[in-house]
Design an enzyme around this catalytic site. Sequence first.
Site, mmCIF file in Angstrom:
data_model
loop_
_atom_site.group_PDB
_atom_site.id
_atom_site.type_symbol
_atom_site.label_atom_id
_atom_site.label_comp_id
_atom_site.label_asym_id
_atom_site.label_seq_id
_atom_site.Cartn_x
_atom_site.Cartn_y
_atom_site.Cartn_z
ATOM 1 N N LYS A 21 0.909 -1.094 0.168
ATOM 2 C CA LYS A 21 -0.058 0.019 -0.255
ATOM 3 C C LYS A 21 1.008 1.221 0.028
ATOM 4 O O LYS A 21 1.840 1.408 0.880
ATOM 5 C CB LYS A 21 -0.802 0.053 1.243
ATOM 6 C CG LYS A 21 -2.223 0.527 1.138
ATOM 7 C CD LYS A 21 -2.972 0.533 2.261
ATOM 8 C CE LYS A 21 -4.423 1.070 2.482
ATOM 9 N NZ LYS A 21 -4.929 0.903 3.738
HETATM 10 O O1 G3P Z 1 -7.899 1.823 5.279
HETATM 11 C C1 G3P Z 1 -8.117 3.371 5.160
HETATM 12 C C2 G3P Z 1 -9.605 3.688 5.424
HETATM 13 O O2 G3P Z 1 -10.584 2.490 5.351
HETATM 14 C C3 G3P Z 1 -9.688 4.534 6.863
HETATM 15 O O3 G3P Z 1 -10.833 4.703 7.034
HETATM 16 O O4 G3P Z 1 -12.726 5.719 8.633
HETATM 17 O O5 G3P Z 1 -10.126 6.087 9.224
HETATM 18 O O6 G3P Z 1 -11.367 7.024 7.396
HETATM 19 P P1 G3P Z 1 -11.243 5.980 8.115
#
Ligand code: G3P
Length: 217
Positions: free
Chosen positions: A83
């Site tokens: 990633k």
């Molecule tokens: O993996 C990255 C992503 O899914 C993060 O989500 O909820 O932290 O914006 P969030």
Amino acid sequence: MKFFVDTADIAAIKELHALGMVDGVTTNPSLILKSGRNILEVTKEICDLVEGPVSAEVVATEAKDMIAEGMKLSAIADNIAIKVPLTWAGLTACKAFASEGKMVNVTLCFSAGQALLAAKAGAAFISPFVGRLDDNGIDGCELINDIRTIYDNYDFQTEILAASVRTVNHAIECARIGADVMTAPPAVIKAMANHILTDKGLEQFNKDWAATGQSIL
Ligand code: G3P
């Protein structure tokens, strides 16, 4: 739509995996922090559990350092997707990894232009962050829709991995649009099983069943 689970929590992955709900896993530095585990150890454990792609994120900011980190992460298992962030350095690393046949997930995507660049650089996955766009008053699902149109226009093979999926409605909307994959926390995936009318219906059935005085077993 494939389901990736957005966590480094082994117990949560096991629970969903047992029900066939895990087509892959995504992690990021915040999720590694939350797990309290060493990144190499916990990622290896996840890769041993799950057959599909497991995203492990680099943290360097220069392309050459990202490449070194990505090579180390990639050596953990064959199902690692490296990633990288959607920066120019990240795209440079993406191209280098893709040229060696490695799976790359380009993350922190917030625009269709960024998604187009990631596809050109050979990303296996592009991760547009739906919830974080919504947080900033921009319709995150609209971005998924735009990327779907653009990728289909030119037959790009990069898979749209809807990320930052926070609600059941996000998941449904991403599926309706045709995102190839969504990654969501375990709680969001489990919440998809809930409906108020299911609860009410079950309550009534249980009440009526008790009134019959019968037993199935
Ligand atoms: O993996 C990255 C992503 O899914 C993060 O989500 O909820 O932290 O914006 P969030």
